[in-house]
Scaffold this motif. Structure first.
Motif, PDB file in Angstrom:
ATOM      1  N   SER A 180       0.828  -1.200   0.000  1.00  0.00           N
ATOM      2  CA  SER A 180       0.000   0.000   0.000  1.00  0.00           C
ATOM      3  C   SER A 180       0.866   1.256   0.000  1.00  0.00           C
ATOM      4  CB  SER A 180      -0.983  -0.001   1.170  1.00  0.00           C
ATOM      5  OG  SER A 180      -0.319  -0.257   2.362  1.00  0.00           O
ATOM      6  N   THR A 221      -8.513   7.224  -6.047  1.00  0.00           N
ATOM      7  CA  THR A 221      -8.340   5.780  -5.874  1.00  0.00           C
ATOM      8  C   THR A 221      -8.801   5.025  -7.130  1.00  0.00           C
ATOM      9  OG1 THR A 221     -10.418   5.767  -4.637  1.00  0.00           O
ATOM     10  CG2 THR A 221      -8.416   5.696  -3.359  1.00  0.00           C
ATOM     11  N   GLU A 233      -6.224   2.613  -9.547  1.00  0.00           N
ATOM     12  CA  GLU A 233      -6.418   1.236 -10.014  1.00  0.00           C
ATOM     13  C   GLU A 233      -6.166   1.112 -11.516  1.00  0.00           C
ATOM     14  OE1 GLU A 233     -10.155  -0.100  -8.397  1.00  0.00           O
ATOM     15  OE2 GLU A 233      -9.379   0.216  -6.376  1.00  0.00           O
ATOM     16  N   VAL A 279      -2.605  -0.897  -2.696  1.00  0.00           N
ATOM     17  CA  VAL A 279      -3.736  -0.064  -2.288  1.00  0.00           C
ATOM     18  C   VAL A 279      -3.252   1.369  -2.082  1.00  0.00           C
ATOM     19  CG1 VAL A 279      -5.408   0.325  -0.421  1.00  0.00           C
ATOM     20  CG2 VAL A 279      -4.875  -2.008  -1.170  1.00  0.00           C
ATOM     21  N   ASP A 300      -3.912   4.655  -0.127  1.00  0.00           N
ATOM     22  CA  ASP A 300      -4.619   5.140   1.055  1.00  0.00           C
ATOM     23  C   ASP A 300      -4.508   6.667   1.079  1.00  0.00           C
ATOM     24  OD1 ASP A 300      -5.894   4.967   3.660  1.00  0.00           O
ATOM     25  OD2 ASP A 300      -3.945   5.539   4.445  1.00  0.00           O
TER      26      ASP A 300
END
Ligand SMILES: [Zn+2]
Length: 113
Positions: A25, A42, A46, A58, A60
């Motif tokens: 992450s 976000t 992806e 990921v 954050d």
């Protein structure tokens, strides 16, 4: 798109810092004045990392509210959802932005080798 180029930049930095290790992450801190929508960010992340070395990592996002400091009365406060660059206490427009312009990667979580 603004968010897409930001994600590209984050991905470049994360890839370089991680070296051979897999990134689990990426933590970023983004100020309100950057005009970035966290959900859009976000989503773009992806798209950017799909089929790359960062696939599965990921993003954050921590959003930092914008804050101003009044040069007349010295009070500080958040500017709120609608950015108004005026002091809430004395209505002076002699204010300095003291937070909200951040755009930093605060941490990378890497898989154990
Ligand atoms: Zn003031």
């Amino acid at each position: 798109m603004h968010e897409l180029s930001i994600c590209g930049a984050i991905a470049d930095i994360a890839t370089r810092r991680a070296g051979e290790r897999r990134v689990e992450s990426v933590h970023v801190r983004i100020g309100q004045l950057r005009q970035v929508v966290p959900d859009t960010l976000t989503y773009c992340w992806e798209l950017v990392v799909a089929d790359s070395e960062l696939d599965g990592a990921v993003l954050d996002v921590e959003q930092v509210p914008a804050r101003i400091e009044c040069r007349d009365c010295g009070r500080t406060g958040e500017i709120g959802d609608v950015p108004v660059f005026a002091c809430h206490v004395c209505n002076s427009v002699e204010v300095s932005v003291i937070a909200g312009e951040e755009f930093v990667i605060t941490a990378l979580d890497l898989a154990a080798v």
